[in-house]
Design a protein around this motif. Structure first.
Motif, PDB file in Angstrom:
ATOM      1  N   VAL A 134      28.106 -33.936 -36.824  1.00 16.39           N
ATOM      2  CA  VAL A 134      26.994 -33.283 -37.523  1.00 16.39           C
ATOM      3  C   VAL A 134      27.439 -31.905 -38.015  1.00 16.39           C
ATOM      4  O   VAL A 134      27.917 -31.078 -37.237  1.00 16.39           O
ATOM      5  N   ARG A 135      27.262 -31.678 -39.307  1.00 16.18           N
ATOM      6  CA  ARG A 135      27.715 -30.436 -39.942  1.00 16.18           C
ATOM      7  C   ARG A 135      26.532 -29.472 -40.099  1.00 16.18           C
ATOM      8  O   ARG A 135      25.622 -29.728 -40.873  1.00 16.18           O
ATOM      9  N   VAL A 136      26.578 -28.384 -39.329  1.00 11.22           N
ATOM     10  CA  VAL A 136      25.541 -27.364 -39.406  1.00 11.22           C
ATOM     11  C   VAL A 136      26.064 -26.210 -40.253  1.00 11.22           C
ATOM     12  O   VAL A 136      27.199 -25.758 -40.070  1.00 11.22           O
ATOM     13  N   GLY A 137      25.243 -25.737 -41.186  1.00 10.76           N
ATOM     14  CA  GLY A 137      25.619 -24.595 -42.010  1.00 10.76           C
ATOM     15  C   GLY A 137      24.610 -23.479 -41.860  1.00 10.76           C
ATOM     16  O   GLY A 137      23.406 -23.701 -42.024  1.00 10.76           O
ATOM     17  N   ILE A 138      25.061 -22.286 -41.531  1.00  7.56           N
ATOM     18  CA  ILE A 138      24.182 -21.143 -41.294  1.00  7.56           C
ATOM     19  C   ILE A 138      24.312 -20.149 -42.443  1.00  7.56           C
ATOM     20  O   ILE A 138      25.401 -19.648 -42.726  1.00  7.56           O
ATOM     21  N   GLY A 156      29.386 -28.425 -29.622  1.00  7.14           N
ATOM     22  CA  GLY A 156      30.241 -29.408 -30.262  1.00  7.14           C
ATOM     23  C   GLY A 156      29.972 -29.670 -31.726  1.00  7.14           C
ATOM     24  O   GLY A 156      30.628 -30.524 -32.333  1.00  7.14           O
ATOM     25  N   TYR A 157      29.018 -28.959 -32.338  1.00 10.09           N
ATOM     26  CA  TYR A 157      28.723 -29.176 -33.750  1.00 10.09           C
ATOM     27  C   TYR A 157      29.841 -28.621 -34.634  1.00 10.09           C
ATOM     28  O   TYR A 157      30.561 -27.695 -34.242  1.00 10.09           O
ATOM     29  N   ARG A 158      29.949 -29.181 -35.824  1.00  7.40           N
ATOM     30  CA  ARG A 158      30.864 -28.652 -36.838  1.00  7.40           C
ATOM     31  C   ARG A 158      30.097 -27.567 -37.599  1.00  7.40           C
ATOM     32  O   ARG A 158      29.270 -27.862 -38.457  1.00  7.40           O
ATOM     33  N   VAL A 159      30.390 -26.337 -37.280  1.00 11.08           N
ATOM     34  CA  VAL A 159      29.580 -25.215 -37.762  1.00 11.08           C
ATOM     35  C   VAL A 159      30.320 -24.458 -38.856  1.00 11.08           C
ATOM     36  O   VAL A 159      31.508 -24.142 -38.733  1.00 11.08           O
ATOM     37  N   ALA A 160      29.583 -24.168 -39.920  1.00  8.62           N
ATOM     38  CA  ALA A 160      30.070 -23.287 -40.982  1.00  8.62           C
ATOM     39  C   ALA A 160      29.027 -22.214 -41.215  1.00  8.62           C
ATOM     40  O   ALA A 160      27.859 -22.349 -40.826  1.00  8.62           O
ATOM     41  N   GLY A 161      29.446 -21.149 -41.855  1.00 18.63           N
ATOM     42  CA  GLY A 161      28.517 -20.077 -42.182  1.00 18.63           C
ATOM     43  C   GLY A 161      28.830 -19.498 -43.542  1.00 18.63           C
ATOM     44  O   GLY A 161      29.974 -19.540 -44.001  1.00 18.63           O
ATOM     45  N   TRP A 162      27.789 -18.989 -44.179  1.00 20.04           N
ATOM     46  CA  TRP A 162      27.955 -18.339 -45.483  1.00 20.04           C
ATOM     47  C   TRP A 162      27.398 -16.933 -45.405  1.00 20.04           C
ATOM     48  O   TRP A 162      26.334 -16.697 -44.820  1.00 20.04           O
ATOM     49  N   ALA A 163      28.109 -15.996 -45.989  1.00 20.97           N
ATOM     50  CA  ALA A 163      27.656 -14.610 -46.087  1.00 20.97           C
ATOM     51  C   ALA A 163      28.139 -14.051 -47.420  1.00 20.97           C
ATOM     52  O   ALA A 163      29.014 -14.629 -48.068  1.00 20.97           O
ATOM     53  N   ARG A 164      27.576 -12.941 -47.810  1.00 18.55           N
ATOM     54  CA  ARG A 164      27.984 -12.345 -49.082  1.00 18.55           C
ATOM     55  C   ARG A 164      29.367 -11.720 -48.994  1.00 18.55           C
ATOM     56  O   ARG A 164      30.083 -11.622 -49.997  1.00 18.55           O
ATOM     57  N   THR A 165      29.747 -11.285 -47.800  1.00 19.35           N
ATOM     58  CA  THR A 165      31.078 -10.700 -47.600  1.00 19.35           C
ATOM     59  C   THR A 165      31.838 -11.535 -46.567  1.00 19.35           C
ATOM     60  O   THR A 165      31.226 -12.194 -45.721  1.00 19.35           O
ATOM     61  N   PRO A 166      33.170 -11.526 -46.587  1.00 20.60           N
ATOM     62  CA  PRO A 166      33.952 -12.369 -45.684  1.00 20.60           C
ATOM     63  C   PRO A 166      33.696 -12.062 -44.211  1.00 20.60           C
ATOM     64  O   PRO A 166      33.554 -10.908 -43.812  1.00 20.60           O
ATOM     65  N   PHE A 175      32.411 -19.147 -45.237  1.00 19.13           N
ATOM     66  CA  PHE A 175      32.391 -19.078 -46.695  1.00 19.13           C
ATOM     67  C   PHE A 175      31.801 -17.727 -47.090  1.00 19.13           C
ATOM     68  O   PHE A 175      30.930 -17.193 -46.394  1.00 19.13           O
ATOM     69  N   ALA A 176      32.254 -17.183 -48.216  1.00 27.52           N
ATOM     70  CA  ALA A 176      31.767 -15.870 -48.637  1.00 27.52           C
ATOM     71  C   ALA A 176      31.611 -15.812 -50.151  1.00 27.52           C
ATOM     72  O   ALA A 176      32.427 -16.353 -50.900  1.00 27.52           O
ATOM     73  N   GLY A 177      30.525 -15.166 -50.579  1.00 29.21           N
ATOM     74  CA  GLY A 177      30.320 -14.906 -51.988  1.00 29.21           C
ATOM     75  C   GLY A 177      29.697 -16.061 -52.751  1.00 29.21           C
ATOM     76  O   GLY A 177      29.693 -17.208 -52.300  1.00 29.21           O
ATOM     77  N   GLU A 178      29.177 -15.747 -53.923  1.00 28.70           N
ATOM     78  CA  GLU A 178      28.480 -16.743 -54.728  1.00 28.70           C
ATOM     79  C   GLU A 178      29.394 -17.895 -55.130  1.00 28.70           C
ATOM     80  O   GLU A 178      28.955 -19.040 -55.238  1.00 28.70           O
TER      81      GLU A 178
END
Length: 314
Positions: A134-138, A156-166, A175-178
């Motif tokens: 299961v891929r969780v994105g924050i 145990g989740y496959r976690v990713a995150g997005w922010a405006r800066t690295p 992940f970072a930026g538009e």
């Protein structure tokens, strides 16, 4: 030297009593009926009070927001040009991670489906995906997002995150930026929003964003969870996405209008979980400890921690 408590929707009395116990040498006042001479006031603790409560205080030195967000302050005209401090407290952070984890598990382990079967007296087991599939994105990797990500990684989740800066978080694909936003969405089965409300995030989670979430994941479709700010999503789009299957479920703790209007379709959608802005309910004792410590340190010459950058909105 006085401290003002200016809140709406809360009983200010218990907050004032706690603050008096921690700073017994200060004159603690309550807006609007017990402000006294506004020129005496050096600090203000506020939650959704009008800017006029603060502009009346010519010698104000700092404003403390009593909740995690500060959009209730920054959106007001005439706000005094003094430091604004947001709450960063382990208790509040822990409560938020609890709620986020609860909702992720609820949808991953198909609780809504089994609850519906229980109401029908139906005994039907279903195939269960493992957390590793299961891929969780924050959305948002500040203090709250980073802590929730850490908890979910441990499960145990496959976690990713997005922010405006690295950002760089152990076990989290960052992940970072538009330019990276669509790639982040494309790998996310459960989208969790913890972004602050700014002009850039207002209405961000709309039909266009929901359509970019994948349909081939382990859950059979995407899930949206929002405990950030209601202004960052479009409720009409979420409701329609739940009706037509673009989303298989949603958990919402924040809304465009609060309380959620009685005629909102979200109340009656069986695939929607609605809670009344309690994901990270403020603990008065913990927050007053935090504010009192900040005031003491500031008056001893230290910088205020967790100051808000008005240009960024957080």
């Amino acid at each position: 030297m006085a401290i003002l408590i200016a809140v709406t929707g809360w009983d200010a009395g218990p907050w004032a009593e706690r603050l008096r116990a921690r700073l017994p040498d200060r004159d603690i006042r309550i807006w609007p009926d017990a402000m006294g001479d506004p020129a005496d006031i050096r600090y203000a603790l506020t939650w959704k009070a009008p800017a006029s409560a603060l502009t009346a205080c010519p010698n104000l030195q700092a404003v403390f927001s009593l909740g995690a967000g500060v959009d209730h302050l920054l959106g007001q005209q005439g706000l005094p040009d003094v430091p604004i401090v947001r709450v960063v407290d382990p208790d509040l952070t822990g409560r938020m991670s609890e709620w986020i984890t609860l909702q992720v598990l609820l949808h991953h382990r198909q609780h809504l489906r089994y609850a519906a079967q229980q109401r029908r007296h139906e005994w039907t087991p279903h195939a269960q995906a493992a957390a590793r599939d299961v891929r969780v994105g924050i959305l948002g990797l500040g203090v709250l997002g980073a802590d929730a990500a850490e908890v979910l990684v441990r499960l145990g989740y496959r976690v990713a995150g997005w922010a405006r800066t690295p950002k760089d978080l152990a076990g989290v694909e960052c992940f970072a930026g538009e330019e990276a936003f669509d790639a982040f969405l494309a790998r996310t089965d459960i989208l969790v929003n913890l972004l602050p409300l700014t002009p850039q995030t207002h209405g961000l989670i709309d039909r266009g964003v929901l359509d970019k979430l994948p349909r081939d994941g382990a859950l059979g479709g995407p899930v949206f969870i929002n405990a950030g700010r209601g202004g960052s999503h479009v409720e009409a789009d979420i409701a329609q996405a739940l009706r037509d299957g673009t989303l298989i479920a949603a958990s919402l703790d924040v809304f465009e209008t609060e309380p959620l209007p009685a005629d909102s379709p979200l109340w009656d959608l069986e695939t929607a979980v609605v809670t009344p802005h309690i994901a990270a309910d403020s603990d008065p004792d913990a927050i007053i400890d935090y504010v009192a410590a900040q005031i003491r340190a500031f008056e001893a010459g230290a910088d205020l921690e967790n100051r808000v950058d008005p240009a960024r909105g957080y």
